[in-house]
Design an enzyme around this catalytic site. Structure first.
Site, short mmCIF file in Angstrom:
data_model
loop_
_atom_site.label_atom_id
_atom_site.label_comp_id
_atom_site.label_asym_id
_atom_site.label_seq_id
_atom_site.Cartn_x
_atom_site.Cartn_y
_atom_site.Cartn_z
N PRO A 69 -1.76 -10.65 17.60
CA PRO A 69 -1.11 -10.82 16.30
C PRO A 69 -1.98 -11.53 15.28
O PRO A 69 -2.69 -12.50 15.59
CB PRO A 69 0.14 -11.63 16.64
CG PRO A 69 0.48 -11.18 18.02
CD PRO A 69 -0.86 -11.01 18.70
N CYS A 70 -1.89 -11.04 14.04
CA CYS A 70 -2.82 -11.48 13.00
C CYS A 70 -2.14 -12.13 11.81
O CYS A 70 -2.80 -12.50 10.84
CB CYS A 70 -3.62 -10.27 12.49
SG CYS A 70 -2.58 -8.96 11.79
N GLN A 71 -0.82 -12.28 11.84
CA GLN A 71 -0.11 -12.75 10.64
C GLN A 71 -0.62 -14.09 10.15
O GLN A 71 -0.68 -14.34 8.94
CB GLN A 71 1.39 -12.82 10.92
CG GLN A 71 2.08 -11.48 11.04
CD GLN A 71 2.00 -10.90 12.44
OE1 GLN A 71 1.23 -11.34 13.29
NE2 GLN A 71 2.82 -9.89 12.71
#
Length: 369
Positions: A69-71
């Site tokens: 995940p990159c949020q």
């Protein structure tokens, strides 16, 4: 090449890996709709639906791929990784690599990983990844790639980290771009950037139910925030980045043009853009192209085509969840470009990447380890 896929989402990376010649044997993700989509797309793959923190074993494999995940690193988000529990999920990717000890791994993330907090989080990941495994660690290469450089009809920048187990005696060189601006393509011996308008021209003109509308809002379909910037990319150009939020999805390129009607950036406020109804830049010299009397956002099906998913790809869930899956995915064509030379071995060299011309054609950082 037997492949384990982590944080698999709806399968964008894995479609690209399969096209590159890899054989995905195992995949996992925590999201319900993504799990349903993945199982529909890859019924033969052993898919585990659940929290990776609760998974402690994986099958033997030559390659591990994943886009954790990159949020918390996204330039469109809050950019406060220390406040987001998802920031630490790269440790679980590392745990899988350390356990399986594959010959290679490929990790993908947003461009912000390189810049947020001066690159602190990227350096921390590189330090960790380089020492994994049981045979002396991994030689690492990383590069900030532009999807449009590889035939994706979309402007999308993503950072890839590729590890080659040190006993393989090689480093990975990222592939040279295959596409460029039309004005430069012929001179460079490359293809022109792919048109996002052409990529979706065959799809329905007004696919009701497949895009976000606000029929009961007093502001109409377009909030002030949406109108604070130009949301319409030119038909012949790659589209703007496909995002995971269906409300922020950009406009169909057959919509009327947008022009800036005022700007007040000096005190931190945004601009105002408005539609010029009846005006279309994409029809000049192409009167046979479709045009929309009323502007609309892209449909999820159009977003998937711009992401280079196959024509028969249909994600599970509501329209909103379809957009979420498509927007979070690695474009299959970009994944294929990165993985093809790794799987074939043509992208492996015993010299450091900075000595190769290929490293000068991208925003590649020299190999560090």
């Amino acid at each position: 090449m037997k492949t384990v896929s982590l944080f698999s989402g709806c399968g964008g990376m894995d479609i690209g890996a399969s096209s590159a010649g890899a054989e995905v044997i195992y995949a996992s993700d925590i999201l319900n709709e993504a799990a349903a989509t993945y199982r529909e797309q890859f019924p033969e793959v052993d898919f585990v639906h659940g929290d990776i923190k609760k998974i402690d074993s994986w099958p033997a494999a030559d390659l591990i791929v994943g886009g954790y995940p990159c949020q918390s690193f996204s330039m469109g988000g809050r950019r406060k990784p220390e406040d987001d529990r998802r920031t630490q999920l790269y440790n679980d990717f590392a745990r899988a690599v350390d356990t399986v000890n594959p010959k290679f791994f490929v990790a993908e993330n947003v461009s912000g990983l390189k810049s947020v907090q001066g690159g602190h989080w990227l350096r921390e990941q590189l330090d960790l990844f380089s020492g994994l495994g049981k045979l002396g660690g991994y030689n690492l290469s990383y590069s900030l790639l532009k999807a449009e450089d590889y035939g994706v009809p979309q402007k999308r920048r993503r950072l890839f980290i590729v590890g080659v187990r040190r006993d393989q005696g090689a480093f990975y060189d990222f592939p040279r771009p295959t596409h460029a601006k039309a004005t430069d393509a012929s001179r460079l011996g490359l293809l022109p950037f792919a048109s996002h308008g052409d990529a979706i021209a065959h799809l329905p003109k007004w696919p009701s139910g497949e895009f976000y509308e606000r029929p009961h809002d007093p502001e109409g379909h377009w909030s002030w925030y949406y109108m604070s910037r130009n949301r319409k990319a030119r038909w012949d150009d790659p589209g703007f980045t496909v995002v995971a939020n269906w409300r922020h999805t950009t406009l169909h390129p057959a919509s009327p043009i947008m022009t800036m009607t005022w700007s007040n950036l000096a005190d931190g406020f945004k601009q105002r853009w408005d539609f010029q109804h009846g005006e279309y830049e994409h029809l000049l010299g192409h009167e046979d192209r479709m045009h929309l009397e009323e502007p609309r956002r892209l449909s999820w099906r159009e977003a998937a085509a711009i992401q280079t998913f196959p024509a028969d790809f249909v994600p599970s869930g509501t329209t909103e969840r379809k957009f979420e899956q498509v927007g979070n995915a690695v474009p299959p064509r970009l994944a294929e470009a990165v993985l093809k030379s790794l799987v074939s071995g043509s992208g492996l060299t015993d010299r450091r990447a900075e000595s190769h011309p290929a490293s000068k054609t991208t925003d590649e950082i020299p190999v560090l380890f």
